[in-house]
Design an enzyme around this catalytic site. Structure first.
Site: not given
Ligand code: CP3
Length: 348
Positions: A28, A32, A41, A78, A154
């Site tokens: 990640r 944000r 975004r 994602d 999920y």
């Molecule tokens: O920079 C990176 O690592 C690449 C991008 C990436 C994202 N999600 C972007 C993202 C990666 C590798 C993921 C993986 C992901 N997504 C996982 C596995 C890793 C982990 O965290 O356990 C999981 C479970 C998800 C599912 C997911 N996506 C959730 C639960 C959420 C909401 C939580 C949150 O932080 O808002 C997301 C949204 C998400 N994926 C965001 C980002 C940058 C935030 C969304 C936003 O910008 O509003």
């Protein structure tokens, strides 16, 4: 040393080299906590749209790479794009996270289809190709997917969960029905990883973020076995591309996971003692990890001490510096800079 860069430190470490300075990237790392990410975004209609707009995804991928000179660039996407591409309704609600129309058992699985997957995910592959053209020569491009178990949670729960009760009840009570979903996900995820490599990904990571909630027999069945099936397919189609596995929370099951899945590197979560990882895992496989993401929020000497301690315990074998889980949104970007400087020996 002179001449052009011919190798990438991240790939060398993943292939088993012990490095003088450990390569570093962060789960990640685009997100944000970066003001430039928040600006980008705001230009997309919603989060999925952001993931499916190659121009934006390329920029988001490169932001942390440019700012911190990371050794790895993880493609901005994602794990849930695969559920979307299989035909499930997926949305992201600001402040709430992912919201999916929950799968209702076998009938719901029957409505999913592999047919549309390559077209629906074409923008992800276009973004990968776009990043490859702009990547600094020593930076490796990482493709990824969720593991079948984590993605299934999920898809079945309809979003994040506290107890995973629906998914577990299905897996425990009707394993042959649940297996149909897991087998479909193995096909979809292997195809997605292979397509990412064809587009330009040089390293792959499989996120089993919720592997740690499974009892041991279920862990073998729903984490180790499906991931092994994916790794076999990827190795057959993409020989030489290193695969990192991340079974978050697996505890002592990290050992069979590292041994049995066929992965090249294992990402350890924050609770895994580095001394144990050095003895039990690093003798046969590259170890990645495992700074507590909250240390990166805390900063200061606590951050430097914790970083130095991890490096001291894992530098004698193949090692990639990372967090034990993803960067938190409240992380000050300056602390990430401090972390990278500390790993690279640039802190006075
Ligand atoms: O920079 C990176 O690592 C690449 C991008 C990436 C994202 N999600 C972007 C993202 C990666 C590798 C993921 C993986 C992901 N997504 C996982 C596995 C890793 C982990 O965290 O356990 C999981 C479970 C998800 C599912 C997911 N996506 C959730 C639960 C959420 C909401 C939580 C949150 O932080 O808002 C997301 C949204 C998400 N994926 C965001 C980002 C940058 C935030 C969304 C936003 O910008 O509003």
């Amino acid at each position: 040393m002179t001449g052009p860069v011919t190798s990438k430190p991240l790939i060398e470490a993943l292939k088993g080299e012990t490095m003088e300075v450990p390569p570093v990237w962060l789960m990640r790392q685009a997100g944000r906590y970066l003001p430039e990410y928040r600006e980008l975004r705001a230009r997309a209609r919603d989060f999925l749209d952001f993931c499916y707009t190659p121009e934006l995804a390329v920029k988001a991928t490169l932001q942390p790479v440019r700012r911190f000179a990371m050794d790895g660039a993880i493609i901005f996407s994602d794990i849930l794009v695969v559920a979307d591409a299989l035909g499930q309704t997926v949305g992201f609600v600001d402040g709430k996270g992912p919201v999916l129309e929950p799968l209702d058992g076998a009938a719901g699985v029957g409505r999913l289809s592999l047919q549309g997957l390559p077209e629906r995910l074409a923008p992800v592959y276009a973004a990968i190709a776009g990043v490859r053209g702009e990547l600094p020569p020593a930076t490796a491009l990482i493709g990824f997917c969720g593991a079948p178990w984590t993605l299934a949670t999920y898809m079945v729960e309809g979003g994040s969960s506290r107890d995973f009760a629906r998914t577990k009840a299905w897996a425990y009570g009707e394993p042959e029905g649940f297996r149909v979903l897991i087998d479909l996900l193995v096909e979809a995820l292997a195809a997605h990883l292979i397509a990412q490599v064809k587009a330009g990904a040089e390293v792959l990571q499989i996120f089993d973020s919720w592997a740690g909630v499974l009892p041991d027999t279920a862990f073998w069945e729903w984490s180790i076995k499906p991931i092994r099936a994916i790794v076999e397919r990827v190795n057959a189609s993409c020989p030489g591309v290193p695969v990192i596995g991340f079974p978050k929370g697996a505890g002592i099951l990290y050992e069979p996971f590292a041994r049995e899945t066929g992965i090249d590197a294992v990402s350890i979560d924050t609770a895994v003692p580095c001394d144990w990882a050095a003895r039990a895992l690093q003798t046969t496989i590259t170890v990645q990890g495992n700074l507590d993401p909250v240390m990166l929020v805390t900063g200061g000497t606590a951050l430097e001490d914790a970083t130095t301690a991890i490096c001291a315990r894992l530098h004698r074998g193949p090692f990639v510096f990372n967090l034990g889980h993803g960067v938190l949104p409240q992380t000050p970007p300056d602390n990430v800079q401090r972390l990278v400087d500390c790993i690279r020996g640039r802190v006075p």
